[in-house]
Design a protein around this motif. Structure first.
Motif, PDB file in Angstrom:
ATOM      1  N   PHE A  75       0.649   1.811  -1.086  1.00  0.00           N
ATOM      2  CA  PHE A  75       1.048   1.864   0.320  1.00  0.00           C
ATOM      3  C   PHE A  75       0.841   3.278   0.868  1.00  0.00           C
ATOM      4  O   PHE A  75       1.771   4.016   1.149  1.00  0.00           O
ATOM      5  CB  PHE A  75       2.508   1.405   0.472  1.00  0.00           C
ATOM      6  CG  PHE A  75       2.913   1.198   1.909  1.00  0.00           C
ATOM      7  CD1 PHE A  75       2.330   0.189   2.665  1.00  0.00           C
ATOM      8  CD2 PHE A  75       3.849   2.020   2.516  1.00  0.00           C
ATOM      9  CE1 PHE A  75       2.680   0.001   4.003  1.00  0.00           C
ATOM     10  CE2 PHE A  75       4.204   1.843   3.854  1.00  0.00           C
ATOM     11  CZ  PHE A  75       3.614   0.833   4.587  1.00  0.00           C
ATOM     12  N   THR A  76      -0.430   3.655   1.003  1.00  0.00           N
ATOM     13  CA  THR A  76      -0.805   4.978   1.509  1.00  0.00           C
ATOM     14  C   THR A  76      -2.026   4.810   2.407  1.00  0.00           C
ATOM     15  O   THR A  76      -2.635   3.727   2.443  1.00  0.00           O
ATOM     16  CB  THR A  76      -1.233   5.925   0.359  1.00  0.00           C
ATOM     17  OG1 THR A  76      -2.446   5.373  -0.216  1.00  0.00           O
ATOM     18  CG2 THR A  76      -0.180   6.049  -0.724  1.00  0.00           C
ATOM     19  N   ALA A  77      -2.384   5.890   3.088  1.00  0.00           N
ATOM     20  CA  ALA A  77      -3.552   5.840   3.968  1.00  0.00           C
ATOM     21  C   ALA A  77      -4.825   5.538   3.177  1.00  0.00           C
ATOM     22  O   ALA A  77      -5.782   4.980   3.703  1.00  0.00           O
ATOM     23  CB  ALA A  77      -3.694   7.164   4.703  1.00  0.00           C
ATOM     24  N   GLN A  78      -4.834   5.903   1.876  1.00  0.00           N
ATOM     25  CA  GLN A  78      -6.014   5.612   1.044  1.00  0.00           C
ATOM     26  C   GLN A  78      -5.924   4.200   0.467  1.00  0.00           C
ATOM     27  O   GLN A  78      -6.855   3.738  -0.179  1.00  0.00           O
ATOM     28  CB  GLN A  78      -6.141   6.600  -0.127  1.00  0.00           C
ATOM     29  CG  GLN A  78      -6.568   8.015   0.251  1.00  0.00           C
ATOM     30  CD  GLN A  78      -5.479   8.753   1.007  1.00  0.00           C
ATOM     31  OE1 GLN A  78      -4.303   8.689   0.636  1.00  0.00           O
ATOM     32  NE2 GLN A  78      -5.875   9.428   2.082  1.00  0.00           N
ATOM     33  N   GLY A  79      -4.800   3.552   0.691  1.00  0.00           N
ATOM     34  CA  GLY A  79      -4.597   2.210   0.140  1.00  0.00           C
ATOM     35  C   GLY A  79      -4.528   1.163   1.232  1.00  0.00           C
ATOM     36  O   GLY A  79      -5.230   1.272   2.243  1.00  0.00           O
ATOM     37  N   TYR A  80      -3.610   0.207   1.070  1.00  0.00           N
ATOM     38  CA  TYR A  80      -3.568  -0.924   2.013  1.00  0.00           C
ATOM     39  C   TYR A  80      -2.690  -0.660   3.237  1.00  0.00           C
ATOM     40  O   TYR A  80      -2.524  -1.520   4.086  1.00  0.00           O
ATOM     41  CB  TYR A  80      -3.113  -2.202   1.282  1.00  0.00           C
ATOM     42  CG  TYR A  80      -1.727  -2.124   0.670  1.00  0.00           C
ATOM     43  CD1 TYR A  80      -0.591  -2.322   1.447  1.00  0.00           C
ATOM     44  CD2 TYR A  80      -1.559  -1.841  -0.692  1.00  0.00           C
ATOM     45  CE1 TYR A  80       0.677  -2.239   0.901  1.00  0.00           C
ATOM     46  CE2 TYR A  80      -0.288  -1.750  -1.252  1.00  0.00           C
ATOM     47  CZ  TYR A  80       0.821  -1.948  -0.454  1.00  0.00           C
ATOM     48  OH  TYR A  80       2.080  -1.857  -0.982  1.00  0.00           O
ATOM     49  N   GLU A  81      -2.129   0.546   3.315  1.00  0.00           N
ATOM     50  CA  GLU A  81      -1.294   0.877   4.481  1.00  0.00           C
ATOM     51  C   GLU A  81      -2.180   1.133   5.702  1.00  0.00           C
ATOM     52  O   GLU A  81      -3.271   1.718   5.590  1.00  0.00           O
ATOM     53  CB  GLU A  81      -0.465   2.129   4.153  1.00  0.00           C
ATOM     54  CG  GLU A  81       0.516   2.525   5.234  1.00  0.00           C
ATOM     55  CD  GLU A  81      -0.010   3.564   6.215  1.00  0.00           C
ATOM     56  OE1 GLU A  81       0.601   3.741   7.259  1.00  0.00           O
ATOM     57  OE2 GLU A  81      -1.056   4.179   5.921  1.00  0.00           O
ATOM     58  N   PHE A  82      -1.703   0.686   6.877  1.00  0.00           N
ATOM     59  CA  PHE A  82      -2.475   0.846   8.110  1.00  0.00           C
ATOM     60  C   PHE A  82      -1.487   1.058   9.246  1.00  0.00           C
ATOM     61  O   PHE A  82      -0.773   0.108   9.611  1.00  0.00           O
ATOM     62  CB  PHE A  82      -3.314  -0.421   8.326  1.00  0.00           C
ATOM     63  CG  PHE A  82      -4.264  -0.369   9.488  1.00  0.00           C
ATOM     64  CD1 PHE A  82      -5.398   0.441   9.443  1.00  0.00           C
ATOM     65  CD2 PHE A  82      -4.048  -1.157  10.616  1.00  0.00           C
ATOM     66  CE1 PHE A  82      -6.294   0.458  10.506  1.00  0.00           C
ATOM     67  CE2 PHE A  82      -4.945  -1.143  11.677  1.00  0.00           C
ATOM     68  CZ  PHE A  82      -6.062  -0.335  11.621  1.00  0.00           C
ATOM     69  N   TYR A  83      -1.393   2.291   9.711  1.00  0.00           N
ATOM     70  CA  TYR A  83      -0.433   2.631  10.761  1.00  0.00           C
ATOM     71  C   TYR A  83       0.959   2.076  10.458  1.00  0.00           C
ATOM     72  O   TYR A  83       1.581   1.403  11.286  1.00  0.00           O
ATOM     73  CB  TYR A  83      -0.929   2.141  12.126  1.00  0.00           C
ATOM     74  CG  TYR A  83      -2.211   2.842  12.548  1.00  0.00           C
ATOM     75  CD1 TYR A  83      -2.169   4.143  13.049  1.00  0.00           C
ATOM     76  CD2 TYR A  83      -3.442   2.224  12.401  1.00  0.00           C
ATOM     77  CE1 TYR A  83      -3.343   4.797  13.415  1.00  0.00           C
ATOM     78  CE2 TYR A  83      -4.618   2.879  12.756  1.00  0.00           C
ATOM     79  CZ  TYR A  83      -4.555   4.153  13.260  1.00  0.00           C
ATOM     80  OH  TYR A  83      -5.719   4.814  13.613  1.00  0.00           O
ATOM     81  N   GLY A  84       1.414   2.311   9.244  1.00  0.00           N
ATOM     82  CA  GLY A  84       2.775   1.934   8.864  1.00  0.00           C
ATOM     83  C   GLY A  84       2.944   0.455   8.546  1.00  0.00           C
ATOM     84  O   GLY A  84       4.064  -0.002   8.325  1.00  0.00           O
ATOM     85  N   LYS A  85       1.845  -0.289   8.533  1.00  0.00           N
ATOM     86  CA  LYS A  85       1.946  -1.725   8.223  1.00  0.00           C
ATOM     87  C   LYS A  85       1.056  -2.048   7.018  1.00  0.00           C
ATOM     88  O   LYS A  85       0.365  -1.184   6.492  1.00  0.00           O
ATOM     89  CB  LYS A  85       1.510  -2.542   9.433  1.00  0.00           C
ATOM     90  CG  LYS A  85       2.410  -2.270  10.636  1.00  0.00           C
ATOM     91  CD  LYS A  85       2.240  -3.298  11.711  1.00  0.00           C
ATOM     92  CE  LYS A  85       3.323  -3.076  12.761  1.00  0.00           C
ATOM     93  NZ  LYS A  85       3.385  -4.098  13.749  1.00  0.00           N
ATOM     94  N   VAL A  86       1.070  -3.332   6.648  1.00  0.00           N
ATOM     95  CA  VAL A  86       0.209  -3.802   5.566  1.00  0.00           C
ATOM     96  C   VAL A  86      -1.023  -4.434   6.188  1.00  0.00           C
ATOM     97  O   VAL A  86      -0.910  -5.215   7.135  1.00  0.00           O
ATOM     98  CB  VAL A  86       0.953  -4.873   4.719  1.00  0.00           C
ATOM     99  CG1 VAL A  86      -0.003  -5.545   3.732  1.00  0.00           C
ATOM    100  CG2 VAL A  86       2.146  -4.255   4.002  1.00  0.00           C
ATOM    101  N   ASN A  87      -2.204  -4.082   5.683  1.00  0.00           N
ATOM    102  CA  ASN A  87      -3.446  -4.612   6.241  1.00  0.00           C
ATOM    103  C   ASN A  87      -4.234  -5.312   5.123  1.00  0.00           C
ATOM    104  O   ASN A  87      -4.733  -4.681   4.194  1.00  0.00           O
ATOM    105  CB  ASN A  87      -4.252  -3.448   6.846  1.00  0.00           C
ATOM    106  CG  ASN A  87      -5.510  -3.905   7.543  1.00  0.00           C
ATOM    107  OD1 ASN A  87      -6.255  -4.733   7.027  1.00  0.00           O
ATOM    108  ND2 ASN A  87      -5.771  -3.361   8.721  1.00  0.00           N
TER     109      ASN A  87
END
Ligand SMILES: Nc1ncnc2c1ncn2[C@@H]1O[C@H](COP(=O)(O)OP(=O)(O)O[C@H]2O[C@H](CO)[C@@H](O)[C@H](O)[C@H]2O)[C@@H](O)[C@H]1O
Length: 489
Positions: free
Chosen positions: A186-198
């Motif tokens: 859950f990071t910008a390099q991972g599946y996190e997208f503007y504080g959500k799951v993408n």
């Protein structure tokens, strides 16, 4: 070579748009070339009914709170794996409620589909079949590559094909634990997208290879205009998205043998004349109008640019054009087209809804088919139109730019034009293209030649299927450690 296709819709079982056409036709083309493909689909009513007698080949007692059983059955030339989870899939509406709202549990429904795809890749099926490759499609299956990687399944490769980057499957961050996503991701390099799951981002990051459905869209995707916030993710991958143009199922879509329309070929178009006449009758349109009959078969969404058509419609009608439209989606667009049909009875016919048979009759009976999309990853309707001798009028974007040869002076002199292109999003450019259609329509021999060119334009799956097989082979070789994977555009 064993490939597990996983998609949220598939012809002939269940379809809301172009993804279903591809998920049905590509496995058939691969199978005929010796690839062992099975297609995992959510157990919607249209999927479970024909596969109810199928053997149960995979089970798990609790997938996001529901028991999951996978049944294998041959349906419509496909080796189907139906994911039986009645609480998630036995309902009216694939993605949205009858009122048009997203199902609130969509994150769990499609995480379940992805989970089961990864589970099959990890465990294999009861009959001993285990894929070498999981081929996922769009956001609904984006978590499959992530689960595979998270579980340490290293001997099965994954491919994600982007059919439309604007749908990403974004949900609240709090769901990530219940979706069994690794906290470290859950990071910008991972599946996190503007504080959500993408979901789509998860797929882009964790799959071994990303493809999309045309070379032009592969390039466009790296710009903010087309990347919808994920352009940087693609650009950062070692191997960028590879663009492979879609084909169409040339058996299902063959004007010579199509049961929905009178038979015709590029050499003998009399059946086409009959199809045009019948189409005018279906919509109670005036047969005496001398201009072209334009057809539209489309989801009614902002992507498809049909608001531009509303703007130029009065001018088209003034010079004796006519229009038939079949579509559904955005309620305001539906209303606007219904109003146009009421205001211009006899020259505009509109059917709101989904009707496969009528779609075939529109491609066969219209003189030209309009595809004014703002963006279009590949587009299939222009290819169906060409195959049925309706000249496509398309915005120059994505796969539309890759499949239609514009009737510019060079292409006309070379005798190769198959349709008309214009700058996307511009009402003026669209109007100019329509003016050109009228001009060519009145030059019968040129129109006839373009129809012939369009009908003979190669639109099948032969070339694209070979390219996918080549990618699969290279991915497998890379997994076996023989050589590093190297993709080309
Ligand atoms: N009301 C209706 N009744 C009957 N049939 C209807 C219909 N509305 C649409 N269709 C059919 O649905 C399909 C639409 O396919 P497209 O490829 O044009 O668009 P779509 O945006 O859904 O697909 C996405 O995925 C595909 C596949 O990769 C890409 O080509 C595309 O660019 C991308 O946006 C066609 O088979 C069309 O005939």
């Amino acid at each position: 070579m064993r490939v597990l296709f996983v998609a949220s819709e598939c012809v002939p079982l269940v379809k809301t748009g172009g993804l279903a056409d591809v998920a049905g036709a590509l496995p058939k083309a691969l199978t005929s070339r010796g690839v062992d493909v099975r297609v995992l689909l959510p157990g919607y009513p249209g999927v479970t009914a024909p596969s109810a007698e199928g053997e149960a080949v995979w089970r798990e007692a609790d997938v996001f709170g529901q028991p999951a059983t996978v049944r294998r059955a041959p349906v419509g030339g496909l080796d189907v794996l139906a994911l039986d989870m009645p609480a998630y899939f036995e309902r009216d509406g694939l993605y949205v409620t009858p009122e048009g709202e997203d199902w609130p549990d969509n994150p769990f429904r499609f995480a379940a589909l992805s989970w089961v795809a990864a589970g099959i890749a990890r465990d294999g099926l009861a009959d001993g079949w285990r894929p070498d490759i999981v081929h996922a499609h769009d956001w609904q299956t984006g978590l499959a590559p992530l689960y595979l990687q998270d579980w340490g399944v290293r001997d099965v490769a994954s491919i994600l094909t982007i059919h439309n980057m604007s749908y990403q499957g974004v949900c609240e961050a709090e769901l990530r634990r219940d979706l069994k996503l690794p906290e470290t991701g859950f990071t910008a390099q991972g599946y996190e997208f503007y504080g959500k799951v993408n979901f789509l981002k998860a797929g882009l990051i964790h799959s071994d290879l990303v493809t999309t459905v045309s070379p032009t869209y592969a390039r466009e995707l790296e710009s903010p205009e087309f990347g919808w916030g994920l352009e940087g993710v693609l650009a950062a991958r070692q191997e960028r998205a590879i663009g492979i143009l879609n084909g169409i199922d040339t058996e299902l879509w063959d004007p010579m043998s199509d049961p929905a329309v009178p038979s015709f070929t590029s050499r003998s178009l009399s059946g086409r004349k009959a199809a045009r006449k019948a189409l005018l009758q279906t919509f109670s349109l005036d047969a005496g109008r001398t201009g072209p009959l334009f057809g539209v078969v489309s989801r009614l969404t902002d992507q498809k640019g049909l608001d531009l058509l509303l703007g130029i419609l009065p001018d088209m009608l003034r010079v004796d054009g006519s229009l038939v439209l079949l579509g559904s989606g955005d309620r305001r667009l539906e209303q606007a087209f219904l109003t146009a049909a009421r205001d211009h009875a006899g020259s505009v016919g509109v059917r709101i809804g989904y009707d496969e048979d009528l779609a075939h009759r529109i491609y066969a009976g219209s003189d030209a088919v309009l595809v004014p999309s703002r963006f279009e990853p590949c587009g299939l309707t222009q290819m169906y139109a060409m195959r049925y001798g309706a000249l496509p009028v398309v915005a120059r974007t994505g796969g539309l730019a890759d499949t239609v040869i514009d009737a510019n002076s060079a292409a006309v002199s070379a005798g190769v034009a198959t349709g008309f292109q214009f700058d996307p999003g511009s009402r003026e450019a669209f109007a100019n293209a329509i003016a050109k259609v009228f001009a060519v329509f009145s030059e019968r021999s040129l129109w006839r030649q373009m129809q012939r060119n369009a009908m003979r334009h190669p639109v099948g799956w032969d070339g694209p299927a070979e390219r996918y097989i080549d990618l699969y082979a290279r991915l497998m070789a890379a997994k076996e450690g023989k050589k590093r994977f190297s993709g080309t555009r």
